[in-house]
Design a protein around this motif. Structure first.
Motif, PDB file in Angstrom:
ATOM      1  N   TRP A 157      77.798  64.996  28.464  1.00 50.58           N
ATOM      2  CA  TRP A 157      76.880  65.159  27.337  1.00 50.58           C
ATOM      3  C   TRP A 157      75.734  66.125  27.649  1.00 50.58           C
ATOM      4  O   TRP A 157      74.889  66.369  26.806  1.00 50.58           O
ATOM      5  N   SER A 158      75.723  66.673  28.872  1.00 49.42           N
ATOM      6  CA  SER A 158      74.666  67.598  29.294  1.00 49.42           C
ATOM      7  C   SER A 158      75.274  68.878  29.856  1.00 49.42           C
ATOM      8  O   SER A 158      75.175  69.139  31.055  1.00 49.42           O
ATOM      9  N   PRO A 159      75.941  69.679  29.024  1.00 50.36           N
ATOM     10  CA  PRO A 159      76.610  70.889  29.527  1.00 50.36           C
ATOM     11  C   PRO A 159      75.666  71.787  30.325  1.00 50.36           C
ATOM     12  O   PRO A 159      74.494  71.929  29.982  1.00 50.36           O
ATOM     13  N   GLY A 160      76.206  72.362  31.407  1.00 51.65           N
ATOM     14  CA  GLY A 160      75.442  73.304  32.208  1.00 51.65           C
ATOM     15  C   GLY A 160      74.510  72.688  33.236  1.00 51.65           C
ATOM     16  O   GLY A 160      73.776  73.402  33.915  1.00 51.65           O
ATOM     17  N   THR A 161      74.538  71.372  33.377  1.00 45.97           N
ATOM     18  CA  THR A 161      73.651  70.704  34.322  1.00 45.97           C
ATOM     19  C   THR A 161      74.419  70.297  35.578  1.00 45.97           C
ATOM     20  O   THR A 161      75.644  70.345  35.622  1.00 45.97           O
ATOM     21  N   LYS A 162      73.659  69.878  36.603  1.00 43.50           N
ATOM     22  CA  LYS A 162      74.289  69.358  37.819  1.00 43.50           C
ATOM     23  C   LYS A 162      75.129  68.126  37.494  1.00 43.50           C
ATOM     24  O   LYS A 162      76.190  67.922  38.076  1.00 43.50           O
ATOM     25  N   GLU A 163      74.628  67.301  36.583  1.00 43.48           N
ATOM     26  CA  GLU A 163      75.359  66.097  36.189  1.00 43.48           C
ATOM     27  C   GLU A 163      76.710  66.470  35.555  1.00 43.48           C
ATOM     28  O   GLU A 163      77.721  65.828  35.805  1.00 43.48           O
ATOM     29  N   ALA A 164      76.713  67.527  34.748  1.00 45.69           N
ATOM     30  CA  ALA A 164      77.955  67.972  34.121  1.00 45.69           C
ATOM     31  C   ALA A 164      78.931  68.476  35.181  1.00 45.69           C
ATOM     32  O   ALA A 164      80.118  68.131  35.148  1.00 45.69           O
TER      33      ALA A 164
END
Length: 150
Positions: free
Chosen positions: A80-87
């Protein structure tokens, strides 16, 4: 991979009721809708397995559920957070799941199916940027290239 008679796309039912969703599929001339949710249940009326399968059948679309390609609940937040470390972490974990034997067999099956029919992969999210089905589509297209020698 979309040709006149076969191919594969991803679709989400977010923002649709069952009638508008089926209306969205019809211009694509979908033959088979493959549900890639881990659990084919929904709080949204018409999108749980039995009701969805029935509505699709009335529209002339076959329904299949491949839960082996579902994204585990504990891995969804990153999508749900495109482009992040989590993604990146969630995508890595999901790609590892796709390498498991049962998932690899399902990907091969989808690649073969898409070679003969128009297939839509279903999950909830409207945007593929926020959904695991994008990674499934990438893997299926890679598998199809292997199968066709492209």
């Amino acid at each position: 991979m979309w040709t006149e008679n076969s191919g594969i796309i991803g679709v989400g039912y977010e923002g649709h009721d069952i009638s508008s969703f089926i209306g969205h599929l019809q211009p694509w001339k979908i033959d088979i809708l493959v549900d890639v949710r881990l659990n084919a249940i929904s709080r949204k009326k018409g999108f749980s397995k039995t009701a969805l399968s029935s509505a699709l059948a009335e529209a002339g679309i076959r329904y299949e559920h491949l839960p082996v390609l579902g994204n585990p609940k504990d891995n969804r937040d990153g999508f749900w957070s495109p482009g992040t470390k989590e993604a990146a972490k969630a995508h890595k974990k999901y790609r590892e799941l796709l390498e498991e034997e049962a998932a690899a067999e399902a990907l091969n099956y989808l690649a073969q199916l898409a070679g003969t029919a128009r297939v839509a992969l279903l999950c909830f999210e409207a945007s593929e940027a926020c959904c695991h089905r994008r990674l499934i589509l990438e893997a299926v297209n890679a598998e199809a290239a292997v199968l066709t020698g492209a």
